[in-house]
Design a protein around this motif. Structure first.
Motif, mmCIF file in Angstrom:
data_model
loop_
_atom_site.group_PDB
_atom_site.id
_atom_site.type_symbol
_atom_site.label_atom_id
_atom_site.label_comp_id
_atom_site.label_asym_id
_atom_site.label_seq_id
_atom_site.Cartn_x
_atom_site.Cartn_y
_atom_site.Cartn_z
ATOM 1 N N ALA A 1 -2.201 6.603 15.760
ATOM 2 C CA ALA A 1 -1.235 6.191 16.787
ATOM 3 C C ALA A 1 -0.206 7.279 17.035
ATOM 4 N N GLU A 2 0.012 8.125 16.035
ATOM 5 C CA GLU A 2 1.003 9.195 16.172
ATOM 6 C C GLU A 2 0.331 10.524 16.494
ATOM 7 N N GLY A 3 -0.972 10.481 16.765
ATOM 8 C CA GLY A 3 -1.701 11.705 17.108
ATOM 9 C C GLY A 3 -1.838 12.651 15.928
ATOM 10 N N GLN A 4 -1.833 12.118 14.716
ATOM 11 C CA GLN A 4 -1.935 12.953 13.515
ATOM 12 C C GLN A 4 -3.381 13.028 13.031
ATOM 13 N N GLY A 5 -3.661 14.027 12.169
ATOM 14 C CA GLY A 5 -4.975 14.135 11.547
ATOM 15 C C GLY A 5 -5.184 12.960 10.591
ATOM 16 N N LEU A 6 -6.442 12.605 10.389
ATOM 17 C CA LEU A 6 -6.726 11.432 9.562
ATOM 18 C C LEU A 6 -6.972 11.821 8.104
ATOM 19 N N VAL A 7 -6.850 10.835 7.224
ATOM 20 C CA VAL A 7 -7.103 11.048 5.791
ATOM 21 C C VAL A 7 -8.569 10.714 5.521
ATOM 22 N N SER A 8 -9.270 11.581 4.774
ATOM 23 C CA SER A 8 -10.687 11.300 4.499
ATOM 24 C C SER A 8 -10.787 10.167 3.476
ATOM 25 N N ILE A 9 -11.919 9.469 3.502
ATOM 26 C CA ILE A 9 -12.090 8.361 2.542
ATOM 27 C C ILE A 9 -12.111 8.919 1.117
ATOM 28 N N GLU A 10 -12.634 10.136 0.953
ATOM 29 C CA GLU A 10 -12.711 10.724 -0.391
ATOM 30 C C GLU A 10 -11.307 10.947 -0.960
ATOM 31 N N ASP A 11 -10.426 11.529 -0.146
ATOM 32 C CA ASP A 11 -9.061 11.797 -0.633
ATOM 33 C C ASP A 11 -8.337 10.489 -0.943
ATOM 34 N N ALA A 12 -8.469 9.542 -0.026
ATOM 35 C CA ALA A 12 -7.768 8.265 -0.223
ATOM 36 C C ALA A 12 -8.299 7.561 -1.468
ATOM 37 N N PHE A 13 -9.615 7.627 -1.685
ATOM 38 C CA PHE A 13 -10.234 6.940 -2.821
ATOM 39 C C PHE A 13 -9.764 7.536 -4.150
ATOM 40 N N GLU A 14 -9.707 8.873 -4.176
ATOM 41 C CA GLU A 14 -9.257 9.551 -5.400
ATOM 42 C C GLU A 14 -7.856 9.054 -5.799
ATOM 43 N N LYS A 15 -6.962 9.015 -4.831
ATOM 44 C CA LYS A 15 -5.581 8.592 -5.132
ATOM 45 C C LYS A 15 -5.540 7.118 -5.533
ATOM 46 N N PHE A 16 -6.341 6.306 -4.865
ATOM 47 C CA PHE A 16 -6.364 4.868 -5.189
ATOM 48 C C PHE A 16 -6.809 4.673 -6.642
ATOM 49 N N CYS A 17 -7.897 5.396 -7.032
ATOM 50 C CA CYS A 17 -8.410 5.254 -8.396
ATOM 51 C C CYS A 17 -7.386 5.729 -9.416
ATOM 52 N N GLU A 18 -6.636 6.771 -9.073
ATOM 53 C CA GLU A 18 -5.614 7.277 -10.003
ATOM 54 C C GLU A 18 -4.371 6.390 -10.011
ATOM 55 N N GLY A 19 -4.328 5.442 -9.128
ATOM 56 C CA GLY A 19 -3.155 4.553 -9.046
ATOM 57 C C GLY A 19 -2.022 5.155 -8.244
ATOM 58 N N LEU A 20 -2.270 6.333 -7.643
ATOM 59 C CA LEU A 20 -1.193 7.054 -6.946
ATOM 60 C C LEU A 20 -1.055 6.600 -5.490
ATOM 61 N N VAL A 21 -0.777 5.320 -5.338
ATOM 62 C CA VAL A 21 -0.547 4.728 -4.012
ATOM 63 C C VAL A 21 0.707 3.870 -4.112
ATOM 64 N N GLY A 22 1.338 3.631 -2.992
ATOM 65 C CA GLY A 22 2.550 2.815 -3.002
ATOM 66 C C GLY A 22 2.312 1.475 -3.688
ATOM 67 N N TYR A 23 3.122 1.128 -4.669
ATOM 68 C CA TYR A 23 3.056 -0.106 -5.456
ATOM 69 C C TYR A 23 1.926 -0.085 -6.490
ATOM 70 N N GLY A 24 1.155 1.034 -6.567
ATOM 71 C CA GLY A 24 0.046 1.119 -7.505
ATOM 72 C C GLY A 24 0.506 1.398 -8.926
ATOM 73 N N PRO A 25 -0.398 1.336 -9.899
ATOM 74 C CA PRO A 25 -1.804 0.999 -9.768
ATOM 75 C C PRO A 25 -2.016 -0.479 -9.401
ATOM 76 N N PHE A 26 -2.981 -0.661 -8.514
ATOM 77 C CA PHE A 26 -3.335 -1.991 -8.029
ATOM 78 C C PHE A 26 -3.573 -2.975 -9.185
ATOM 79 N N TRP A 27 -4.338 -2.541 -10.198
ATOM 80 C CA TRP A 27 -4.758 -3.445 -11.281
ATOM 81 C C TRP A 27 -3.552 -3.933 -12.084
ATOM 82 N N ASP A 28 -2.602 -3.029 -12.343
ATOM 83 C CA ASP A 28 -1.426 -3.407 -13.130
ATOM 84 C C ASP A 28 -0.538 -4.374 -12.350
ATOM 85 N N HIS A 29 -0.466 -4.165 -11.043
ATOM 86 C CA HIS A 29 0.319 -5.044 -10.171
ATOM 87 C C HIS A 29 -0.216 -6.470 -10.311
ATOM 88 N N MET A 30 -1.528 -6.575 -10.164
ATOM 89 C CA MET A 30 -2.168 -7.887 -10.214
ATOM 90 C C MET A 30 -2.027 -8.523 -11.593
#
Ligand code: A3P
Length: 348
Positions: free
Chosen positions: A199-228
């Motif tokens: 929407a802001e005309g920016q480059g997109l994030v690849s699924i690989e990069d996003a997945f790596e950070k998700f698995c490492e817990g390096l996402v806002g409010y992460g790690p997902f598992w600990d939150h839950m």
């Protein structure tokens, strides 16, 4: 070279507002706290900070401090808690409709003279997102203006259990926690992030990069598992205070979950409503993906905090991850999920 690197990682002005907050909007308390916290890079080189075991952007930390400092919970409050992209919008719509069903008919065509607020407002406006409110009291008052005076205050946050204000833990305020299969939740958050960037005309994030950070817990409010797990443990200890729900349950047994939700919120269905049998069905119909996503207010052109309302509706399905995950991704996420959750009796 080093200077160039540090400039690119601290100057985030090219990114959508949603991804950061200007330093000048942070309180001195927040700046002082952040200065003491470990820092890592999330996707797009956005710095995130570890606070009590969880990762947050600066604006999340400011929101949590505001929540802790300015919110005094009432015994009758109901706090909805989710991890981002677990189905917050749906849960807000459902709980608002259940609580206010006496004031607003869940079948709006029956009472066109008294339009249901979901027809004209985003669920995010009807249930304040506490750590994103510039003025929490004003947002609570605005949301309260739609409710019948006997309704409890309905609020929502994404704060991990350990960081909730003490007044939430000590008061009679009840909590509904909604979680979701991590594979679908990951796809939903990756798609959402790219929608904002696009929407802001920016480059997109690849699924690989996003997945790596998700698995490492390096996402806002992460790690997902600990939150839950934080909320799951509390729901086992105090089921009368914390209701633990899954998005997939809402999909597979919607009537049962809606009845349990009403019961938990102190407004269970009366015998008459049970006999009629249509009340739960009407609520579910009004709040269904098809119904909400087709409402004018949720079409392009209407937004909540600079995010188009329609960005909160994508597919609303269980198992969409199968369209995006490689074999290796499945294996990796399964291993992490089993390691983290199985000993607590949780499975996805
Ligand atoms: P998908 O991206 O998998 O479609 P949140 O509200 O926490 O941001 O979560 C957004 C997710 O919930 C999106 O998932 C969205 O499509 C889905 N969603 C929104 N409204 C829904 C509804 N009424 N019923 C089912 N899913 C819904």
């Amino acid at each position: 070279m080093a200077e160039e690197k540090s400039k690119s990682s601290s100057d985030l002005s090219h990114l959508p507002k949603h991804f950061h907050e200007d330093e000048e909007h942070l309180s001195q308390e927040c700046k002082n706290l952040i200065a003491t916290l470990p820092t890592e890079m999330a996707v797009m080189n956005v710095p995130i900070h570890q606070y009590n075991g969880f990762w947050f952007s600066k604006k999340h930390i400011q929101g949590i401090l505001n929540f802790q400092n300015h919110y005094q919970s009432h015994d009758s409050d109901i706090l909805l808690v989710t991890f981002p992209k677990a189905g917050t919008t749906w849960l807000k719509a459902l709980t608002f409709t259940i609580l206010n069903r006496k004031t607003y008919d869940p079948k709006p065509t029956r009472t066109p003279q008294n339009p249901h607020p979901l027809l004209t407002s985003s669920p995010h406006d009807l249930v304040p997102f506490v750590e994103y409110c510039d003025d929490l009291q004003k947002a609570i008052a605005y949301a309260g203006s739609f409710s019948s005076s006997s309704s409890p205050r309905l609020l929502q946050c994404q704060v991990p259990y350990v960081l909730l204000p003490e007044s939430v833990k000590q008061s009679g305020c009840n909590i509904v926690y909604l979680c979701r299969n991590p594979k679908d939740l990951f796809v939903s958050s990756w798609k959402f992030m790219n929608k904002l960037l696009e929407a802001e005309g920016q480059g997109l994030v690849s699924i690989e990069d996003a997945f790596e950070k998700f698995c490492e817990g390096l996402v806002g409010y992460g790690p997902f598992w600990d939150h839950m797990l934080g909320y799951h443990k509390e729901s086992l200890k105090s089921p009368e205070k914390v209701m633990f729900l899954r998005y997939e349950q809402l999909k597979s047994e919607p009537v049962r979950v809606v009845k349990n939700l009403a019961e938990f919120m102190g407004c269970g269905f009366s015998q008459e409503e049970e006999k009629d049998g249509n009340v739960a069905a009407d609520i579910l119909e009004l709040c269904s993906f098809e119904s909400l996503s087709n409402m004018e207010v949720n079409k392009p052109g209407n937004s909540w905090r600079n995010i188009e309302n329609n960005a909160f509706f994508r597919r609303g399905e269980v198992g969409d991850w199968k369209n995006f995950f490689t074999f290796d991704m499945v294996q990796r996420l399964n291993v992490i999920t089993e390691e983290k959750l199985e000993k607590h009796g949780l499975k996805f």
